[in-house]
Design a protein around this motif. Structure first.
Motif, PDB file in Angstrom:
ATOM      1  N   GLY A  53       0.823  -1.212   0.000  1.00 38.31           N
ATOM      2  CA  GLY A  53       0.000   0.000   0.000  1.00 38.31           C
ATOM      3  C   GLY A  53       0.854   1.259   0.000  1.00 38.31           C
ATOM      4  N   GLU A  54       2.160   1.098  -0.226  1.00 37.93           N
ATOM      5  CA  GLU A  54       3.068   2.249  -0.171  1.00 37.93           C
ATOM      6  C   GLU A  54       3.863   2.432  -1.447  1.00 37.93           C
ATOM      7  N   THR A  55       3.733   1.551  -2.423  1.00 42.84           N
ATOM      8  CA  THR A  55       4.558   1.645  -3.627  1.00 42.84           C
ATOM      9  C   THR A  55       4.375   3.022  -4.275  1.00 42.84           C
ATOM     10  N   ALA A  56       5.497   3.719  -4.469  1.00 39.93           N
ATOM     11  CA  ALA A  56       5.429   5.134  -4.884  1.00 39.93           C
ATOM     12  C   ALA A  56       4.659   5.311  -6.188  1.00 39.93           C
ATOM     13  N   ASP A  57       4.943   4.460  -7.178  1.00 36.04           N
ATOM     14  CA  ASP A  57       4.287   4.636  -8.477  1.00 36.04           C
ATOM     15  C   ASP A  57       2.783   4.359  -8.377  1.00 36.04           C
ATOM     16  N   THR A  58       2.421   3.331  -7.623  1.00 39.05           N
ATOM     17  CA  THR A  58       0.996   2.993  -7.488  1.00 39.05           C
ATOM     18  C   THR A  58       0.272   4.116  -6.749  1.00 39.05           C
ATOM     19  N   TYR A  59       0.939   4.618  -5.716  1.00 42.98           N
ATOM     20  CA  TYR A  59       0.343   5.718  -4.951  1.00 42.98           C
ATOM     21  C   TYR A  59       0.148   6.947  -5.848  1.00 42.98           C
ATOM     22  N   ALA A  60       1.172   7.245  -6.657  1.00 40.86           N
ATOM     23  CA  ALA A  60       1.089   8.433  -7.530  1.00 40.86           C
ATOM     24  C   ALA A  60      -0.027   8.261  -8.560  1.00 40.86           C
ATOM     25  N   ALA A  61      -0.186   7.033  -9.070  1.00 40.41           N
ATOM     26  CA  ALA A  61      -1.250   6.773 -10.052  1.00 40.41           C
ATOM     27  C   ALA A  61      -2.626   6.971  -9.398  1.00 40.41           C
ATOM     28  N   LEU A  62      -2.747   6.516  -8.144  1.00 41.18           N
ATOM     29  CA  LEU A  62      -4.001   6.696  -7.405  1.00 41.18           C
ATOM     30  C   LEU A  62      -4.260   8.190  -7.163  1.00 41.18           C
ATOM     31  N   ASP A  63      -3.215   8.879  -6.762  1.00 39.45           N
ATOM     32  CA  ASP A  63      -3.325  10.308  -6.492  1.00 39.45           C
ATOM     33  C   ASP A  63      -3.807  11.062  -7.744  1.00 39.45           C
ATOM     34  N   LEU A  64      -3.269  10.645  -8.889  1.00 45.27           N
ATOM     35  CA  LEU A  64      -3.657  11.259 -10.168  1.00 45.27           C
ATOM     36  C   LEU A  64      -5.161  11.043 -10.416  1.00 45.27           C
ATOM     37  N   CYS A  65      -5.613   9.830 -10.155  1.00 42.18           N
ATOM     38  CA  CYS A  65      -7.045   9.530 -10.342  1.00 42.18           C
ATOM     39  C   CYS A  65      -7.902  10.344  -9.379  1.00 42.18           C
ATOM     40  N   LYS A  66      -7.426  10.470  -8.136  1.00 45.75           N
ATOM     41  CA  LYS A  66      -8.192  11.248  -7.149  1.00 45.75           C
ATOM     42  C   LYS A  66      -8.284  12.711  -7.587  1.00 45.75           C
ATOM     43  N   LYS A  67      -7.155  13.227  -8.079  1.00 46.60           N
ATOM     44  CA  LYS A  67      -7.146  14.643  -8.510  1.00 46.60           C
ATOM     45  C   LYS A  67      -8.099  14.850  -9.673  1.00 46.60           C
ATOM     46  N   ASN A  68      -8.308  13.804 -10.470  1.00 44.01           N
ATOM     47  CA  ASN A  68      -9.238  13.895 -11.596  1.00 44.01           C
ATOM     48  C   ASN A  68     -10.643  13.437 -11.221  1.00 44.01           C
ATOM     49  N   LYS A  69     -10.850  13.295  -9.900  1.00 46.37           N
ATOM     50  CA  LYS A  69     -12.158  12.959  -9.334  1.00 46.37           C
ATOM     51  C   LYS A  69     -12.717  11.632  -9.866  1.00 46.37           C
ATOM     52  N   MET A  70     -11.851  10.656 -10.007  1.00 42.09           N
ATOM     53  CA  MET A  70     -12.282   9.341 -10.489  1.00 42.09           C
ATOM     54  C   MET A  70     -12.709   8.438  -9.325  1.00 42.09           C
ATOM     55  N   LYS A  71     -13.406   7.366  -9.657  1.00 40.07           N
ATOM     56  CA  LYS A  71     -13.799   6.376  -8.645  1.00 40.07           C
ATOM     57  C   LYS A  71     -12.596   5.463  -8.416  1.00 40.07           C
ATOM     58  N   THR A  72     -12.218   5.277  -7.156  1.00 34.80           N
ATOM     59  CA  THR A  72     -11.013   4.477  -6.887  1.00 34.80           C
ATOM     60  C   THR A  72     -11.279   3.386  -5.855  1.00 34.80           C
ATOM     61  N   CYS A  73     -10.561   2.288  -6.035  1.00 32.15           N
ATOM     62  CA  CYS A  73     -10.665   1.175  -5.091  1.00 32.15           C
ATOM     63  C   CYS A  73      -9.252   0.635  -4.881  1.00 32.15           C
ATOM     64  N   ALA A  74      -8.921   0.213  -3.660  1.00 29.99           N
ATOM     65  CA  ALA A  74      -7.584  -0.327  -3.394  1.00 29.99           C
ATOM     66  C   ALA A  74      -7.690  -1.729  -2.839  1.00 29.99           C
ATOM     67  N   VAL A  75      -6.893  -2.626  -3.383  1.00 33.48           N
ATOM     68  CA  VAL A  75      -6.765  -3.987  -2.838  1.00 33.48           C
ATOM     69  C   VAL A  75      -5.375  -4.033  -2.205  1.00 33.48           C
ATOM     70  N   VAL A  76      -5.330  -4.038  -0.877  1.00 31.93           N
ATOM     71  CA  VAL A  76      -4.045  -3.917  -0.176  1.00 31.93           C
ATOM     72  C   VAL A  76      -3.936  -4.964   0.926  1.00 31.93           C
ATOM     73  N   ASN A  77      -2.701  -5.155   1.396  1.00 34.27           N
ATOM     74  CA  ASN A  77      -2.525  -5.991   2.580  1.00 34.27           C
ATOM     75  C   ASN A  77      -2.443  -5.119   3.829  1.00 34.27           C
ATOM     76  N   VAL A  78      -1.716  -4.002   3.719  1.00 27.26           N
ATOM     77  CA  VAL A  78      -1.525  -3.146   4.900  1.00 27.26           C
ATOM     78  C   VAL A  78      -2.640  -2.093   4.937  1.00 27.26           C
ATOM     79  N   VAL A  79      -3.563  -2.290   5.858  1.00 31.15           N
ATOM     80  CA  VAL A  79      -4.751  -1.428   5.845  1.00 31.15           C
ATOM     81  C   VAL A  79      -4.496  -0.014   6.366  1.00 31.15           C
TER      82      VAL A  79
END
Ligand code: G6P
Length: 606
Positions: free
Chosen positions: A347-373
């Motif tokens: 849940g900390e991988t920099a590239d994955t986090y940045a991709a999620l952040d980009l989606c959030k900034k564009n107001k997209m629907k996001t879901c995360a499948v993680v081990n570390v809650v």
């Protein structure tokens, strides 16, 4: 990557910093170091190699102090060495850093002109000198605000000040950083695992924030220096313990744990009495979804690839899969009716986090499948689906991969039924199959095979290939990745049907090739592709299902047959021999199985 720890207390901190560093070693393990303040002096001990070596060195120097910072490194600038190990100190300050300072060359030139001398090749050392320089004319708080603005790139920082035995500064941009609250002491850490033995009360810094940690209080600030309040979270205690038990390697333990972690995850999501999947908290209407983009890195990316097959077969969603480091830097045409799904063990991988952040900034629907809650990705996504597999320590992911696939399959099934794309009967039959997955995994794990000897051949090969079609293609990619990571053998995963368009030229006498051919709709085609590589001299390890008819054994070097199971769930079973193959190959070579060279478990640099 890189792990940071900081403790300020009324008691000695050295041994606790070392213990926390041991827990953080999964983030980097090429060098380690610690600095404490004692009697107005910064005292440093650093070494190339592991925390065990650091610990021995610390004993020699009898390092003392009630305030200190520590670091485990995964090299970015400058090879692993004592000089490049963190902390990096000037006369005034000592710094530990996780991330990359992209403008360090320019900053270094500027500081050298001012007379600052550099002892290392790292980007981090510029921070120590920059802070020292700004402190000459600014207060501590203003120094931090100004220095952080000067730095380009990503960082989590821990900073000690020679003249301030009463505080540690922490700062974050891009790389994760947590603070922990204790009795008459407080902590800074790259993640909650490092702090868990000392406290279960933590807060996370968000991008741009910094904090001043004292024994009795922690002050938080946003980037302009305005004070902010932070929520204090209570950490969950993981069900599966951190020690190796009777195992010599975490990876071996984590492979064997899979039937239990699968069962734990199923217990969380599946109502076995009503044959129902317990995901009810979708923050958007499923019927409004038209497409799905699955994003991850490494092993997580492979779980996304498997899920594409499931989603396409069972839903009417238009599905694409993307590597996070590519997605984040491409022009993406964001779609309102698309779900962006991020898969990450840490849940900390920099590239994955940045991709999620980009989606959030564009107001997209996001879901995360993680081990570390408690991770950054989990905290940002609209919907979080944990994989419940307990802490994974082995750097090469095993149980988390099965956990990611499992949650993605459960989600597929839920959406498929919700969309009425599958009937109630199909829905319940899929749930029934899920309920026997743990048992089938257990049987696969315990079945006899010759993998120890097969591993010897792969370990000593010049190169190898892993082939499959359909669901087995991404599993072939994952099998090849495991062998690369652990045994340092060149391994290529390929769609079996694509071999004739080039890679067949690589096949030569005696080259070991894994062919994944479960008895699904692709079986016959894959077997034909297998014959093509055998005809060119390959030594084939065939992984298939048990069956009585037309046993093919001619010219096949080795076979492993797992029980016939539901086709959609067979990827779980055929992954297991591949994990063991990589494990035994690394064992044959005597390599460090839990900490392969050059890698880290949590990759917080891009
Ligand atoms: C690192 C690990 C891999 C992992 C990848 C993605 O490279 O060594 O095992 O698959 O990061 O990590 P994540 O935590 O995002 O799943």
């Amino acid at each position: 990557m890189c792990g940071i720890i900081g403790i300020i207390s009324t008691k000695e901190v050295t041994s606790r910093i070392v213990n926390s560093l041991k827990k953080l070693e999964y983030r980097g393990y090429d060098s380690a170091g610690i600095a404490t303040l004692n009697g107005g002096n910064i005292n440093e001990v650093k070494c190339e190699g592991r925390v065990d070596t650091l610990e021995k060195n610390i004993q020699k120097f009898s390092l003392r102090g009630e305030i200190g910072i520590g670091h485990v490194r995964w090299a970015t600038h400058g090879r692993p060495s004592k000089a490049n190990a963190h902390p990096h100190s000037s006369e005034q300050v000592s710094v530990v850093h996780n991330g990359i300072i992209e403008n360090s060359t320019i900053l270094k030139k500027h500081l050298e002109k001012k007379g600052y001398l550099f002892k290392s090749q790292t980007d981090t050392e510029v921070i120590a000198h920059l802070v020292t320089d700004y402190l000459k004319k600014n207060s501590l708080k203003d120094t931090i605000i100004k220095v952080l603005k000067k730095l380009h790139g990503s960082f989590a920082l821990g900073i000690l000040f020679k003249d301030r035995e009463d505080l540690i500064v922490g700062a974050r941009r891009g790389s994760p950083l947590a603070v922990g609250y204790g009795p008459n002491e407080n902590y800074l850490g790259s993640d909650s695992y490092a702090l868990k033995s000392m406290t279960n009360k933590i807060s996370y810094l968000e991008d741009g924030e910094f904090c001043i940690i004292k024994k009795q209080e922690i002050e938080f600030y946003e980037s302009e220096g305005k004070k902010i309040n932070k929520k204090i979270l209570n950490l969950s205690q993981g069900a599966i313990s951190y020690d190796k038990g009777d195992y010599k390697y975490f990876m071996e333990k984590e492979i064997d744990e899979q039937p239990f972690t699968i069962q734990d995850c199923i217990n969380e999501y599946v109502d076995k009495y009503n044959r129902e999947i317990n995901i009810h908290n979708f923050p958007w209407k499923i019927s409004s979804l038209k497409s799905l983009v699955l994003i991850g890195c490494g092993t997580a990316f492979h779980s996304c690839l498997v899920a594409k097959y499931w989603f396409e077969k069972n839903t009417n969603l238009d599905v694409t899969v993307d590597i996070a480091s590519e997605f984040r830097y491409r022009k993406v045409n964001f779609k309102k009716d698309c779900l962006y799904l991020f898969v990450s063990q840490s849940g900390e991988t920099a590239d994955t986090y940045a991709a999620l952040d980009l989606c959030k900034k564009n107001k997209m629907k996001t879901c995360a499948v993680v081990n570390v809650v408690e991770s950054s990705i989990a905290r940002v996504a609209d919907l979080v689906l944990p994989i419940y597999c307990g802490q994974e320590v082995g750097v090469a992911s095993t149980k988390a991969f099965l956990g990611q696939m499992l949650v993605l399959y459960i989600l597929t099934t839920k959406i498929a039924y919700h969309q009425k794309y599958i009937t109630k009967k199909d829905y319940q039959s899929k749930i029934k199959n899920l309920l026997s997955l743990s048992n089938s995994t257990k049987k696969t794990l315990s079945s006899e095979n010759n993998l120890i000897n097969i591993g010897k051949v792969f370990a000593n090969a010049k190169g190898s290939m892993f082939l499959g079609r359909g669901y087995s293609y991404p599993i072939a990619l994952e099998g090849a990745l495991k062998l690369k990571e652990l045994a340092y053998v060149h391994a290529e995963g390929y769609p079996a049907g694509e071999m004739k368009h080039g890679p067949l030229a690589l096949i030569e006498e005696g080259m070991p090739v894994v062919v994944l051919a479960p008895r699904d709709e692709h079986y016959k085609k894959t077997i034909s592709n297998m014959q093509e590589v055998i005809a060119r001299g390959a030594k084939v390890l065939l992984i298939t299902n048990k069956n009585n008819d037309e046993i093919i054994s001619e010219n096949i070097w080795e076979q492993i047959a797992v029980d016939k199971f539901d086709d959609e769930l067979t990827p779980f079973l055929i992954t297991i021999p591949l994990q063991k193959l990589a494990f035994y190959s690394a064992l044959e070579k005597g390599y460090d199985i839990d900490k392969p060279r050059n890698l880290a478990k949590s990759v917080t640099v891009e």
